[in-house]
Design a protein around this motif. Structure first.
Motif, PDB file in Angstrom:
ATOM      1  N   MET A 165       0.827  -1.205   0.000  1.00 31.00           N
ATOM      2  CA  MET A 165       0.000   0.000   0.000  1.00 31.00           C
ATOM      3  C   MET A 165       0.862   1.255   0.000  1.00 31.00           C
ATOM      4  O   MET A 165       1.839   1.346   0.745  1.00 31.00           O
ATOM      5  N   VAL A 166       0.494   2.222  -0.837  1.00 22.74           N
ATOM      6  CA  VAL A 166       1.243   3.473  -0.944  1.00 22.74           C
ATOM      7  C   VAL A 166       0.258   4.645  -0.986  1.00 22.74           C
ATOM      8  O   VAL A 166      -0.662   4.652  -1.803  1.00 22.74           O
ATOM      9  N   PHE A 167       0.470   5.616  -0.107  1.00 25.93           N
ATOM     10  CA  PHE A 167      -0.338   6.839  -0.111  1.00 25.93           C
ATOM     11  C   PHE A 167       0.548   7.998  -0.550  1.00 25.93           C
ATOM     12  O   PHE A 167       1.600   8.241   0.025  1.00 25.93           O
ATOM     13  N   ILE A 168       0.095   8.694  -1.588  1.00 22.95           N
ATOM     14  CA  ILE A 168       0.874   9.782  -2.189  1.00 22.95           C
ATOM     15  C   ILE A 168       0.043  11.057  -2.173  1.00 22.95           C
ATOM     16  O   ILE A 168      -1.135  11.042  -2.532  1.00 22.95           O
ATOM     17  N   SER A 169       0.660  12.152  -1.734  1.00 22.47           N
ATOM     18  CA  SER A 169      -0.080  13.413  -1.636  1.00 22.47           C
ATOM     19  C   SER A 169       0.733  14.555  -2.218  1.00 22.47           C
ATOM     20  O   SER A 169       1.921  14.428  -2.501  1.00 22.47           O
ATOM     21  N   GLY A 170       0.064  15.701  -2.375  1.00 18.23           N
ATOM     22  CA  GLY A 170       0.730  16.905  -2.872  1.00 18.23           C
ATOM     23  C   GLY A 170       1.010  17.857  -1.724  1.00 18.23           C
ATOM     24  O   GLY A 170       1.737  17.520  -0.801  1.00 18.23           O
ATOM     25  N   ASP A 215      -0.637  -0.936  -4.500  1.00 18.81           N
ATOM     26  CA  ASP A 215      -1.980  -0.373  -4.362  1.00 18.81           C
ATOM     27  C   ASP A 215      -1.815   1.116  -4.068  1.00 18.81           C
ATOM     28  O   ASP A 215      -1.475   1.498  -2.950  1.00 18.81           O
ATOM     29  N   VAL A 216      -2.043   1.949  -5.075  1.00 23.90           N
ATOM     30  CA  VAL A 216      -1.688   3.367  -4.989  1.00 23.90           C
ATOM     31  C   VAL A 216      -2.923   4.223  -4.702  1.00 23.90           C
ATOM     32  O   VAL A 216      -3.938   4.126  -5.403  1.00 23.90           O
ATOM     33  N   TRP A 217      -2.789   5.087  -3.675  1.00 23.14           N
ATOM     34  CA  TRP A 217      -3.832   6.036  -3.303  1.00 23.14           C
ATOM     35  C   TRP A 217      -3.258   7.449  -3.400  1.00 23.14           C
ATOM     36  O   TRP A 217      -2.173   7.714  -2.899  1.00 23.14           O
ATOM     37  N   VAL A 240      -7.946   8.170  -6.542  1.00 22.20           N
ATOM     38  CA  VAL A 240      -7.694   9.591  -6.321  1.00 22.20           C
ATOM     39  C   VAL A 240      -8.815  10.134  -5.434  1.00 22.20           C
ATOM     40  O   VAL A 240      -9.977  10.170  -5.856  1.00 22.20           O
ATOM     41  N   LEU A 241      -8.465  10.541  -4.219  1.00 25.50           N
ATOM     42  CA  LEU A 241      -9.445  11.096  -3.287  1.00 25.50           C
ATOM     43  C   LEU A 241      -9.205  12.591  -3.182  1.00 25.50           C
ATOM     44  O   LEU A 241      -8.135  13.028  -2.756  1.00 25.50           O
ATOM     45  N   LEU A 242     -10.190  13.377  -3.592  1.00 22.76           N
ATOM     46  CA  LEU A 242     -10.071  14.826  -3.559  1.00 22.76           C
ATOM     47  C   LEU A 242     -10.949  15.379  -2.447  1.00 22.76           C
ATOM     48  O   LEU A 242     -12.172  15.281  -2.502  1.00 22.76           O
ATOM     49  N   PHE A 243     -10.297  15.940  -1.406  1.00 13.93           N
ATOM     50  CA  PHE A 243     -11.023  16.538  -0.291  1.00 13.93           C
ATOM     51  C   PHE A 243     -11.413  17.967  -0.696  1.00 13.93           C
ATOM     52  O   PHE A 243     -10.533  18.807  -0.907  1.00 13.93           O
ATOM     53  N   ASN A 244     -12.691  18.219  -0.790  1.00  9.10           N
ATOM     54  CA  ASN A 244     -13.172  19.509  -1.268  1.00  9.10           C
ATOM     55  C   ASN A 244     -13.795  20.311  -0.127  1.00  9.10           C
ATOM     56  O   ASN A 244     -14.902  20.004   0.324  1.00  9.10           O
ATOM     57  N   ASN A 245     -13.074  21.341   0.342  1.00  6.23           N
ATOM     58  CA  ASN A 245     -13.653  22.241   1.350  1.00  6.23           C
ATOM     59  C   ASN A 245     -13.888  23.641   0.783  1.00  6.23           C
ATOM     60  O   ASN A 245     -14.197  24.575   1.513  1.00  6.23           O
ATOM     61  N   GLU A 246     -13.709  23.767  -0.520  1.00  9.33           N
ATOM     62  CA  GLU A 246     -13.974  25.008  -1.250  1.00  9.33           C
ATOM     63  C   GLU A 246     -13.164  26.201  -0.723  1.00  9.33           C
ATOM     64  O   GLU A 246     -13.617  27.345  -0.788  1.00  9.33           O
ATOM     65  N   HIS A 257     -11.877   1.118  -4.991  1.00 12.73           N
ATOM     66  CA  HIS A 257     -10.708   0.239  -4.918  1.00 12.73           C
ATOM     67  C   HIS A 257     -10.859  -0.972  -5.824  1.00 12.73           C
ATOM     68  O   HIS A 257      -9.884  -1.436  -6.431  1.00 12.73           O
ATOM     69  N   GLU A 258     -12.064  -1.489  -5.951  1.00 14.15           N
ATOM     70  CA  GLU A 258     -12.309  -2.662  -6.787  1.00 14.15           C
ATOM     71  C   GLU A 258     -12.199  -2.322  -8.270  1.00 14.15           C
ATOM     72  O   GLU A 258     -11.915  -3.196  -9.098  1.00 14.15           O
ATOM     73  N   HIS A 259     -12.431  -1.063  -8.606  1.00 15.71           N
ATOM     74  CA  HIS A 259     -12.374  -0.623 -10.000  1.00 15.71           C
ATOM     75  C   HIS A 259     -10.936  -0.651 -10.510  1.00 15.71           C
ATOM     76  O   HIS A 259     -10.040  -0.084  -9.897  1.00 15.71           O
ATOM     77  N   LYS A 260     -10.709  -1.308 -11.617  1.00 20.16           N
ATOM     78  CA  LYS A 260      -9.376  -1.371 -12.201  1.00 20.16           C
ATOM     79  C   LYS A 260      -9.196  -0.224 -13.191  1.00 20.16           C
ATOM     80  O   LYS A 260      -9.781  -0.229 -14.271  1.00 20.16           O
ATOM     81  N   GLY A 261      -8.424   0.749 -12.793  1.00 19.57           N
ATOM     82  CA  GLY A 261      -8.249   1.964 -13.558  1.00 19.57           C
ATOM     83  C   GLY A 261      -8.288   3.133 -12.596  1.00 19.57           C
ATOM     84  O   GLY A 261      -8.272   2.959 -11.375  1.00 19.57           O
ATOM     85  N   ALA A 262      -8.338   4.338 -13.119  1.00 18.33           N
ATOM     86  CA  ALA A 262      -8.349   5.524 -12.272  1.00 18.33           C
ATOM     87  C   ALA A 262      -9.730   5.728 -11.656  1.00 18.33           C
ATOM     88  O   ALA A 262     -10.725   5.852 -12.368  1.00 18.33           O
ATOM     89  N   SER A 263      -9.779   5.754 -10.338  1.00 20.01           N
ATOM     90  CA  SER A 263     -11.019   6.017  -9.613  1.00 20.01           C
ATOM     91  C   SER A 263     -10.924   7.398  -8.988  1.00 20.01           C
ATOM     92  O   SER A 263      -9.947   7.709  -8.301  1.00 20.01           O
TER      93      SER A 263
END
Length: 338
Positions: free
Chosen positions: A48-53, A91-93, A121-127, A191-197
């Motif tokens: 498992m790998v978590f990558i952020s900006g 497993d890249v997040w 790709v999880l995008l936290f949106n707080n505007e 996570h089950e989806h194979k490709g960019a989620s």
């Protein structure tokens, strides 16, 4: 005889780092939901790998007891693409925010989605820009007052799910930071989806944009302001589940109708089809107070992932070209001897 596989728990995915977000930040709830989900994914922890900006959300890798990489502003999707291509078994997040992912990182996010690289790709949106003290972001609403727009923003905001669908994402969903029961199955599907989620998560910033999503989070009103999406099910909502989304075929637009009024029956209510891209685009644009806001999987239409195609092409080239010869390659094409 093989030793039994040890069942991991939330604690196994919690690092020894002190979690440093503002009290009341929605990131806490998201973190716990993801840490609780990890043991159920049947993925070896070392894969498992978590990558952020950059941004408040981008502290995430420090708090996950997995491999992680805190990269530079907006470039997490590019770094994550390299990680996945180098080792497709990982497993890249990707954890990003509305500023990091859609402003300086919009170009990188667009290409990881259209290429369909297998990652979540999880995008936290707080505007709002939280880490840099409350400037308006690409998703801030018109009229948002901030240090950079003291008289109110005049920018038309970008809708993350609309952007993702337009960029070619094959899986697009939306969730809410404090809704663990709703978010968990959405993340499992991603996570089950194979490709960019791509998953947009409405996330509260209690300091610079507090309560911006209260209209959809308040349990007293959520039934009227939230549209729960389920493939194959009618798009109904309301305290009595008697309201629904009707498609006016003449005007090609949605209308909110009430079952039992003006001759409307259950058969008139639109049924959600998560494989229909046009429908997903229209749903992604729905906003209150005129409409309830869709929550769940808007679009899911799998295709072969980018890295799978890259490796298949490599194997094909090797089979056709025979054993590689570096010396022959260096001496081929436009070369000359001095």
């Amino acid at each position: 005889m093989n030793a039994p596989v040890q069942k991991l728990t939330l604690k196994d995915f919690s690092s020894d780092q002190e979690v440093r977000w503002c009290p009341g930040c929605g990131d806490y709830a998201i973190l716990k939901t993801i840490q609780r989900l990890m043991p159920d994914l049947a993925v070896p922890k070392e894969n498992m790998v978590f990558i952020s900006g950059i941004g408040c959300s981008s502290r995430f890798p420090y708090y996950m007891n997995t491999y992680g990489f805190h990269t530079i502003h907006g470039r997490a999707p590019a770094i994550a693409s390299g990680v996945k291509l180098a080792n497709p078994d990982l497993d890249v997040w990707v954890i990003t925010g509305d500023g990091d992912g859609l402003s300086i990182g919009g170009n990188h996010l667009m290409h990881v989605l259209r290429r369909n690289v297998d990652m979540q790709v999880l995008l936290f949106n707080n505007e709002i820009y939280g880490l840099t003290k409350g400037q308006y972001s690409p998703t801030s609403r018109v009229g948002t007052q901030s240090p950079s727009t003291p008289n109110g923003s005049v920018d038309l905001p970008l809708r993350p799910c609309t952007f993702a669908i337009g960029a070619g994402a094959r899986f697009v969903a939306r969730s809410i930071d404090t809704e663990t029961k709703q978010m968990t199955p959405v993340l499992m599907r991603a996570h089950e989806h194979k490709g960019a989620s791509f998953v947009e998560i409405y996330q509260n910033c209690p300091v610079y944009n507090d309560g911006i999503f209260d209209y959809i989070k308040d349990r007293k009103t959520a039934a009227e302001t939230r549209l729960l999406l389920e493939h194959g099910k009618a798009l109904t909502f309301g305290a009595n589940n008697d309201k629904g989304i009707f498609l006016d075929s003449r005007k090609l637009r949605f209308e909110v109708v009430t079952i039992g009024e003006n001759g409307i029956t259950e058969d008139d209510i639109l049924v959600h089809d998560e494989t229909n891209k046009v429908l997903a685009q229209m749903l992604a644009e729905l906003q209150g107070p005129e409409f309830p806001e869709p929550v769940g999987v808007l679009y899911c239409n799998p295709a072969e992932s980018y890295e799978a195609d890259v490796y298949a092409q490599r194997d094909q080239v090797r089979a056709q070209s025979g054993k590689p010869d570096v010396n022959a390659l260096l001496r081929s094409g436009h070369t000359w001897t001095v």
